[in-house]
Design a protein around this motif. Sequence first.
Motif, PDB file in Angstrom:
ATOM      1  N   ARG A 379       0.833  -1.211   0.000  1.00  0.00           N
ATOM      2  CA  ARG A 379       0.000   0.000   0.000  1.00  0.00           C
ATOM      3  C   ARG A 379       0.864   1.256   0.000  1.00  0.00           C
ATOM      4  O   ARG A 379       0.534   2.247  -0.672  1.00  0.00           O
ATOM      5  N   ILE A 382       2.265   1.974  -3.493  1.00  0.00           N
ATOM      6  CA  ILE A 382       1.243   2.560  -4.369  1.00  0.00           C
ATOM      7  C   ILE A 382       0.985   4.006  -3.988  1.00  0.00           C
ATOM      8  O   ILE A 382       0.809   4.874  -4.854  1.00  0.00           O
ATOM      9  N   ASP A 383       1.014   4.308  -2.694  1.00  0.00           N
ATOM     10  CA  ASP A 383       0.781   5.685  -2.262  1.00  0.00           C
ATOM     11  C   ASP A 383       1.941   6.590  -2.643  1.00  0.00           C
ATOM     12  O   ASP A 383       1.745   7.774  -2.954  1.00  0.00           O
ATOM     13  N   TRP A 385       3.616   6.240  -5.368  1.00  0.00           N
ATOM     14  CA  TRP A 385       3.310   6.523  -6.775  1.00  0.00           C
ATOM     15  C   TRP A 385       2.251   7.624  -6.893  1.00  0.00           C
ATOM     16  O   TRP A 385       2.371   8.522  -7.739  1.00  0.00           O
ATOM     17  N   ARG A 386       1.225   7.579  -6.059  1.00  0.00           N
ATOM     18  CA  ARG A 386       0.164   8.587  -6.149  1.00  0.00           C
ATOM     19  C   ARG A 386       0.723   9.994  -5.956  1.00  0.00           C
ATOM     20  O   ARG A 386       0.257  10.949  -6.581  1.00  0.00           O
ATOM     21  N   ASN A 426      -5.598  -1.255  -3.096  1.00  0.00           N
ATOM     22  CA  ASN A 426      -6.323  -0.845  -4.301  1.00  0.00           C
ATOM     23  C   ASN A 426      -5.534  -1.357  -5.499  1.00  0.00           C
ATOM     24  O   ASN A 426      -4.581  -0.708  -5.950  1.00  0.00           O
ATOM     25  N   GLU A 428      -6.376  -1.695  -8.634  1.00  0.00           N
ATOM     26  CA  GLU A 428      -6.472  -0.892  -9.860  1.00  0.00           C
ATOM     27  C   GLU A 428      -5.395   0.195  -9.853  1.00  0.00           C
ATOM     28  O   GLU A 428      -4.723   0.429 -10.856  1.00  0.00           O
ATOM     29  N   ASP A 429      -5.226   0.847  -8.697  1.00  0.00           N
ATOM     30  CA  ASP A 429      -4.139   1.824  -8.571  1.00  0.00           C
ATOM     31  C   ASP A 429      -2.781   1.132  -8.638  1.00  0.00           C
ATOM     32  O   ASP A 429      -1.821   1.679  -9.200  1.00  0.00           O
ATOM     33  N   ALA A 432      -2.004   0.592 -12.165  1.00  0.00           N
ATOM     34  CA  ALA A 432      -1.702   1.887 -12.797  1.00  0.00           C
ATOM     35  C   ALA A 432      -0.282   2.336 -12.454  1.00  0.00           C
ATOM     36  O   ALA A 432       0.426   2.910 -13.296  1.00  0.00           O
ATOM     37  N   ALA A 433       0.151   2.065 -11.210  1.00  0.00           N
ATOM     38  CA  ALA A 433       1.525   2.409 -10.829  1.00  0.00           C
ATOM     39  C   ALA A 433       2.525   1.591 -11.642  1.00  0.00           C
ATOM     40  O   ALA A 433       3.567   2.109 -12.078  1.00  0.00           O
ATOM     41  N   SER A 436       2.798   3.031 -15.097  1.00  0.00           N
ATOM     42  CA  SER A 436       3.674   4.207 -15.131  1.00  0.00           C
ATOM     43  C   SER A 436       5.123   3.786 -15.324  1.00  0.00           C
ATOM     44  O   SER A 436       5.864   4.402 -16.103  1.00  0.00           O
TER      45      SER A 436
END
Length: 794
Positions: A379, A382-383, A385-386, A426, A428-429, A432-433, A436
Amino acid sequence: MKTFSTILNLAQVLVPAVAAQSTDYSRYVNLFLGTDNGGNMFPGVVAAPFSMTKIGPDVRNGRAEAYSGYLPDGVITGFSMMHESGTGGAPKYGVVSQLPFSGDLENPLSTDIFVSRSADDEASVGYYKTSLSSGVVVELSGTEHAGLFTYSFPSGNTSTLIVDVSHVLPSFRGMGWSQGYAGGNFSYFPDGHYEGSGTYNNGWNLAPDWTIHFCGRFSASPSTSRTFSGSSSSSIDQFDTQTTVNGTNRVGGVFTFDQSEFSSTVGISFISSERACQYADDEISSGTSMSDLVQRSRDRWNSDVFSRITTSSTNDDALTMLYSSLYGMHLLPSNRTGEAPWPTDEPYYDDFFTFWDTFRCHVQLMHVLQPRAYEEVIRALIDIWRHDGFMPDARSSNFNGRTQGGSNADNVLADAYVKGVRGAINWEDGFAAMVSDAEDVPPPNNDPSARDSSTKEGRGGLPDWKTHGYVSTNYTRSVTRAVEYSVNDFALYQVARGLGRSSDASKYLSRSHNWQNHWSNSSAGLGHSGFMVPISPEGVLDAEHDPLDCGACYWAEDYYQGLPWEYSMNPHHDMASLIAMAGGASRFVDRLEAMFTPGNAPGNSPDDTIFNPGNEPSLSTPYLFHFAGAPARSVRRARDAARAYYGPGRDGLPGNSDAGALQSWLLWNMLGLYPVAAQPVFLLHSPWFSNVTVDLGGGRTLAISSEGAADADSRPHGPDTDVFVQSVRVNGQAWPRSWLAFDDVFADGGGAVHFVLGPRPSDWATGPDAPLPPSPASFPDDDARSPPCEKTGY
């Protein structure tokens, strides 16, 4: 003078009597294992697994690199709050420092302020002790965000303590990787506590300015307190009773005490000094003793880490290697949840150093032993990356970098996904990461070591990869990148397939074969032909490249920290294709054996092998015989490597720990399993012990047992002879294959694996009808994957 270590030694004498009731596994941990022989381990206080604070001495010895702060010889320049462990590259942190000084101090900025030791340092889980030649004894303990420093001074001299905000661990490599001090502030308050912050930069990951805040208090009131400020060791602008100093100058405080014994408590925070004070007050409240903290730390390590793997073995050397390895693999990354550089409700972890090192076997063991923390790490990635646009391959001080080859966080996410880790992730995120990494070219960060493209994050060689399906010599580390980009794209395929993204899955599966574009049958050596070679900017293979030549094998070369021979063995997602291109199973076995033959490595040593036990591109090599239907050879080579290169002493690692990568390799060797990255597959080999129980959490266990190796528990590295698998039963059923899937023993209620071992290779899991381990990029429908399901992460 009775120091805490005196009490500690008395308590340890009583441990065996108490062990029957509540085992203290921490007594088997040698904190100095891996501090010699280039292991670079940190032996100081780490109060809990993945603790933010890592408290210990910072040692200077000529131009030697003190990567973790510790060196066995040299003078101490401070005792600081933050360190990394087992890393190479260049030292990082060594900040929020204090140093005891016996006598009066005229210039706190002097470069001559250091102390020497009168005896070897002492350490046990949660505790560290240094005896100085001045007669001062320093004892350390701590918590996840705070440290307790206890000082005993000789009588008759002034008891002085220096807090130097500018203190960092330097690097002497001359590569522009040394850390810098950019400024700070320091304030002393009437109630006796002090606060401040320091701003630092650079280091191995070339980080820009970052700031750490601190808050300290003493158990006794100082008799004098002065602040200092100055631009250099000979330029003091101010050294007096002024209570606040700040700016780009070196700043800090000097305190003297009438007492010969007192303690110092310090909290740290990336957010504010107020939060640092809160950590210190909450985690080391008034009246908390060092023995309280040490016991708290041992209880935490015993319950959260050491009790996760248990055995009835009584061999001290083997147990030292087992529990020291468990300790060493839980030091990094650092859990900084609540300390993220942005507002978030997600967990936050830092100090990934690096996934290039740990994606092969460390994260898989973290998943098994620490499923909650493992999900939090996913997690956190992924965060990151956000907020930062890319997941890190490496990261420290809240800044991504450096990327050595591929975007290997992709492999970490895929490994979790195919094993059913869901929880609060998540996905899906998460995908997406990964996209990228696979599609977005990171902007250059002008790294002097490799100016061709970014070393900060992502995949700098993407323009070639996406256009041509290879990485040309326009880019440094071109062949390394090609191998790793192929594995990274396979990772995207794994997650895309699970998410039902068939078009993406097809695309990235196809791209995962691109390593083959670097293959040249004309590259030959030691009687074998066919290896991965560089490709010119014009698209021409360096067809006859020597597979034993990697130049300097570093940032500017085509092969990073590994020979062409090693990298040619690393497309583990596409092993069937690799074996066919190498000439078939028999030739592949011969090629592998050549890697373990002394004298085959380049250079003048008759003992060196192509297989490099301390370097990540070779970690999986002993187990690759499985893919050619020869698991007994994997057993022999893996056990030989463990016996020859690992041990229970200070030199017990064959190289940099690399944030626990080597310790996790050894632990898998002990268990008789080995993971295949980004796949739910474990290769079966030969366990060390007659019985081992792995606590999987939630009431689940994995029981591993063996028979036929009578002396398995009497030798530090397992038996010399009875290591070969004669048969295996998994969950009570005869097991004819040399591998198992994650769901076979790690999911649901756990499982059991029973080995029968003997002195000679058998025909177990061999022959034309024996199923080989999956090669999912070669045969996409044969990948040991379970149907998609919504399992929790812990």
